[in-house]
Design an enzyme around this catalytic site. Sequence first.
Site, PDB file in Angstrom:
ATOM      1  CD  GLU A  18      -3.071   1.091   1.041  1.00  0.00           C
ATOM      2  OE1 GLU A  18      -3.434   0.006   1.258  1.00  0.00           O
ATOM      3  OE2 GLU A  18      -3.564   1.983   0.495  1.00  0.00           O
ATOM      4  CG  ASP A  19       1.179   3.052   3.100  1.00  0.00           C
ATOM      5  OD1 ASP A  19       0.500   3.346   2.613  1.00  0.00           O
ATOM      6  OD2 ASP A  19       1.292   2.754   4.299  1.00  0.00           O
TER       7      ASP A  19
END
Length: 726
Positions: A75-76
Amino acid sequence: MRLQEIVASIQDYIPGVDAEPLRKAYAFVRHHHQGQTRASGEPYVTHVTEVAYLATKLRLDLDSVLTALLHDTVEDTDATINNIREEFGEPVAKLVDGVTKLSKVNFQSRAEQQAENFRKMLLAMASDIRVLLIKLCDRTHNMRTLEFLSESRRIRIAQETLDIYAPLAHRLGINWMKSELEDLSFRHLKPDVYAMIKDRVAQKKKERDKYIASVVKLIERELTDNGITGDVSGRSKHFYSIYRKMETQGLDFDEIYDLIAFRVIVPTTMDCYSALGVVHAAWKPIPGRFKDYIAMPKPNSYQSLHTTVIGPQGTRVEIQIRTPEMHDVAERGIASHWVYKEKGEGAEASNAQLQLAWLKDLVESEKNLTDPHEFLAMVKGDLFPEEVFVFSPRGDVIALKYGATPVDFAFHIHSEVGRNCAGARVNGQQVPLSYKLSNGDTVEIQTNKQQKPSKDWLEFAVTSKAQQRIRAYLRSEEREKSIAVGREVLSKDLRKVGENLNKLIKSGKLQEVGESLGLRDEEALFAEIGYGKLTSKQIIRKVCPQVSAIDEKLAREQTTMERIFSSAARVFRDRSGIKVNGLDDVVFRFAKCCEPLPGDELVGYITRGRGIAIHKRGCPQTLSFDPQRLISVDWDSDAKTQRMIRLRVLSTDRVGMLADMSQSISATGANMVTVHASATPDGKAMNTFEISVESTDQLSSIIRALEKLDGVIRVERASDHRGGRY
Ligand code: MN
């Protein structure tokens, strides 16, 4: 938090576990999260190591702990799920993917029903329960560090935690996590009340500690005197449960006496009941407060004996009695059923089995579970196989039947939205109306006043609400068209005999005529004419019986009309071959221009006073028609229809030619009605056949059979305006 602490923690419950993958994952996250910091200013990697440590506190398996470390990388950071798969294998990749998907949905509504739907959505999306457990660890650490965020974000996340994640922790039986999540949420949502309770609890800490120590001592002595060894402890209840007590019972802080819960842990179930007897013998139990959750475990498989007695100083004392195993279940819930073997081999299988056993227990032990299907479905591995959970643009969670499409969604929102549903976007992307929705999709409907439900929608709409509304709309649309047609026909015919429709309506005469025919009102009468069930002539006879010449005049018109479509009418006296939007019993004829055959796609045109003309879909004639008058028609698949067609065959004029052709036609099973042969100026023969066929397929085989014959030059379908063969 250091890697070594995580390794030590997992080795504590999985002896001999290989720490190498953990080192590798730790290096991986340090590399990928490099330079990232949290709102607190700490390196990002502190978050994922804390989450991994929490996963070991739940005693999750190695894959879960690896996932906890890796859970934010996809996600990051620039890491992809493929990187994870290559480095850590498919099972870990699947878990990380699951957690990533859960992180993408967020919840906004406040309504309780919405919260329940959202919890179900999360359960449905986390088909592997470990995904949800890791998500809970993630949320717990985020809540612990919430103070670094802006107020609006703090409130949103705290509310979501209280509405969604604390109840999920409770449902999964993880008591400490549920209490911690509740207290942390409470602290941010009601800071004043939280501070007050915390303060009051702290004020009397010394006094209370003394009191706890004395009660613990008393209970221990009673147990020892009766030959029971047990571990007794007491502690203040968590702040949120004190607050709930004040709220639900309308009490002030000082009025709550049982702020302290005492816990007695004894070796066996028998000891639990013995200890209860000892406690009840020493102090007077308060009626109605005794609960036997050993004989009747809670749905989340919690077991314990609960009682409240009038204690040593005349105060109420709440006591929980349980075995160490029961205590483990109370603290770790579903995760307490994980069992690890030395070698790790077979651990996965036995864990899966235990997980299922736990869920089965859940189903069987709790007969009055509000929704037993929910848990049965869980046992089967698919939590909610019959439902799909999606978001409205406002963030409401909507549960629809599995397989639902944007059209179902639109009708769920509002009938009007459904009727005018012109397009849909899912997660920002334009999709067809027949798109199958998935869990967590955000659905946005584009409406357009011009858009009307179409018959095609019935093919993919799955909810009964949408189906019903679409059908109702199509029916009313047909009726409206019929009313318009009937009105026009009647008005025109009345003018011919010097009458005026509006005058007849005003005078109530038409209403009377309608009633005499058993019709509710004028509209019903127009509809009957439009559908062809009544003729305008029948009405005119009733309206003005004095005009005798009319009959003759109308009779003449009728003859003309009959002639126009007599050929079709003769062959198709049986009208059951066609369905007009599910209605039968309408006057129709097949258009001469395109002569549709069974199997062709159709469209109907409401003619002015001559019933419905049926064309092939796409027939050039229909392009010039008023679209308002076009309606859906279809072949009635239940009925076998015979259609008359004409074929023209150019051939050499040899002996036996006509006989060969007749034989070929009959061999296909078609019925030859007439044949006409004539010689052409250049010495060839032109043969015209009238054949009754039942489908385009049959027609094709007739043509193929004819073309194969020796001497046949060309076969074509007569009266085909497009000039092609058929
Ligand atoms: Mn996270």
